[in-house]
Design a protein around this motif. Structure first.
Motif, mmCIF file in Angstrom:
data_model
loop_
_atom_site.group_PDB
_atom_site.id
_atom_site.type_symbol
_atom_site.label_atom_id
_atom_site.label_comp_id
_atom_site.label_asym_id
_atom_site.label_seq_id
_atom_site.Cartn_x
_atom_site.Cartn_y
_atom_site.Cartn_z
ATOM 1 N N THR A 1 0.857 -0.664 -0.032
ATOM 2 C CA THR A 1 0.026 -0.510 -0.180
ATOM 3 C C THR A 1 1.139 0.763 0.023
ATOM 4 O O THR A 1 0.502 1.939 -0.763
ATOM 5 N N LEU B 1 1.766 4.289 -3.606
ATOM 6 C CA LEU B 1 1.382 5.408 -2.956
ATOM 7 C C LEU B 1 2.185 6.124 -3.100
ATOM 8 O O LEU B 1 2.000 6.642 -4.369
ATOM 9 N N ARG C 1 3.626 13.702 1.773
ATOM 10 C CA ARG C 1 2.382 13.785 2.673
ATOM 11 C C ARG C 1 0.501 14.736 1.627
ATOM 12 O O ARG C 1 -0.129 14.060 2.541
ATOM 13 N N CYS D 1 0.525 13.947 -1.135
ATOM 14 C CA CYS D 1 0.638 13.493 -2.156
ATOM 15 C C CYS D 1 -0.928 12.589 -1.730
ATOM 16 O O CYS D 1 -1.736 11.760 -2.663
ATOM 17 N N VAL D 2 -0.723 12.185 -0.141
ATOM 18 C CA VAL D 2 -1.391 10.826 -0.156
ATOM 19 C C VAL D 2 -2.491 11.416 -0.082
ATOM 20 O O VAL D 2 -4.027 10.741 0.368
ATOM 21 N N LYS D 3 -3.013 13.126 0.321
ATOM 22 C CA LYS D 3 -4.309 13.348 1.025
ATOM 23 C C LYS D 3 -4.838 13.648 -0.376
ATOM 24 O O LYS D 3 -6.299 13.969 -0.762
ATOM 25 N N CYS D 4 -4.087 13.592 -1.247
ATOM 26 C CA CYS D 4 -5.066 14.033 -2.821
ATOM 27 C C CYS D 4 -5.522 12.960 -2.936
ATOM 28 O O CYS D 4 -6.413 12.844 -3.415
ATOM 29 N N ILE D 5 -4.396 11.839 -3.141
ATOM 30 C CA ILE D 5 -4.840 10.644 -3.151
ATOM 31 C C ILE D 5 -6.222 9.820 -3.024
ATOM 32 O O ILE D 5 -7.370 9.400 -2.882
ATOM 33 N N PHE D 6 -5.952 9.994 -1.031
ATOM 34 C CA PHE D 6 -7.951 9.496 -0.908
ATOM 35 C C PHE D 6 -8.418 10.841 -0.700
ATOM 36 O O PHE D 6 -9.482 9.782 -0.478
ATOM 37 N N SER D 7 -8.483 11.142 -1.520
ATOM 38 C CA SER D 7 -9.446 12.295 -1.325
ATOM 39 C C SER D 7 -9.727 12.401 -2.705
ATOM 40 O O SER D 7 -10.843 13.252 -3.308
ATOM 41 N N LEU D 8 -9.400 11.435 -3.005
ATOM 42 C CA LEU D 8 -9.408 11.164 -5.254
ATOM 43 C C LEU D 8 -9.486 12.695 -5.564
ATOM 44 O O LEU D 8 -9.996 13.007 -6.643
#
Length: 322
Positions: free
Chosen positions: A41, A45, A300, A302-309
């Motif tokens: 996972t 990411l 960090r 990028c992770v927010k952008c990925i999980f928030s779609l």
């Protein structure tokens, strides 16, 4: 812990099966499964982040992308480690070959990529004026491709898979790759001694230059003379520190494995010791993206952008996440 046969109907030709208490099996399954899922996972990411956002398309980040791909593959190796908890291989010979080749290629690619990262940081810190001409995106891509191709062909050459038809097969139910003593020595030189020596030498040099620059920055005269380049040096030194942590953790996780492998060439090493250092070697692939989470603000974001779609929105690849 007691020993039984993997294939009882085959008698002495079967490998020995390790029988552990049920609670121990459950604990090992939970730990290894968790590490596998976490490794896959987190590295996925990193792969998505660097591939999607154009602001991250730099030579250094392409090297990080290569490291994430190799670590991503290691996440699947943990699945095979789970299948081998009782020392028995129940899948086909083709899957065994796939497991062995994937293990060698991914670990070799990780080592090669860390060497490239060390070279990248050495040039960035020790020769910053020529860094952008010496290290370009295309050169970084070609270096990564060449690294993976060399690792793949190196694996095919050095491994002599234990087939059922040859005399090297000690028992039915095992899945190991046989290395000729000469090949073992060659492997130690090419995947341990030379790359690890290169990594250490380059980072010692980077550390010396970083210390000297830090001292120069505290001098008012030096600051006046270097004010045009101090800003660049600070960013490169920060990247060198972050990647230095990656390199140190990498050395700490992989060195025990090669030490045990070297000892195994002259004496008998307990299988439990070998399994421990091998797991530590693979666990490094889970640690790397964790380092990015704590030390890279852009990761960090990028992770927010990925999980928030948000990455699904048009033009999201052009977002400034630095």
């Amino acid at each position: 812990m007691e020993l039984t046969l993997c294939y009882p109907h085959l008698g002495n030709s079967s490998c020995r099966r390790i029988v552990r208490p049920h609670s121990v099996y459950v604990l090992l399954y939970i730990i290894l499964s968790s590490i596998s899922v976490l490794t896959v996972t987190l590295n996925l990411l990193v792969i998505i982040a660097i591939s999607h956002f154009k602001k991250l398309h730099s030579p250094t980040n392409f090297l990080l992308l290569s490291l994430a791909v190799s670590d991503f593959c290691v996440g699947f190796i943990f699945i095979f480690q789970i299948l081998l908890l009782d020392n028995c291989w129940y899948l086909s010979a083709g899957w065994c070959m796939f497991y062995i080749v994937l293990s060698f290629v991914s670990t070799s690619a990780s080592i090669g990529t860390v060497v490239l990262i060390s070279i990248d940081r050495y040039i960035a810190v020790c020769d910053p004026l020529h860094y952008h001409t010496k290290v370009t995106v295309n050169r970084a891509r070609m270096s990564v491709v060449l690294c993976w191709v060399c690792c793949f062909f190196y694996t095919l050459i050095i491994i002599n898979y234990r087939k059922n038809t040859d005399g090297l097969k000690s028992c039915t139910g095992e899945c190991v790759g046989y290395l000729h003593p000469f090949a073992l020595i060659l492997d130690l030189i090419l995947t341990f001694i030379l790359p690890f020596s290169t990594i250490i030498i380059l980072y010692v040099r980077v550390f010396v230059v970083a210390v000297s620059q830090a001292r120069a920055m505290h001098s008012h005269v030096a600051v006046v003379k270097l004010q045009g380049s101090v800003k660049v040096n600070k960013s490169e030194l920060k990247a060198a520190r972050v990647l230095g942590v990656v390199v140190v953790v990498f050395l700490c996780c992989l060195t025990p494995f090669y030490i045990v492998e070297l000892i195994a060439g002259v004496t008998t090493v307990p299988s439990s010791s070998f399994a421990y250092v091998l797991s530590l070697c693979y666990f490094n692939s889970c640690v790397n993206p964790m380092i990015y989470v704590f030390l890279y603000p852009w990761f960090r974001k990028c992770v927010k952008c990925i999980f928030s779609l948000q990455i699904l929105k048009s033009g999201s690849s052009e977002a400034n996440i630095m």
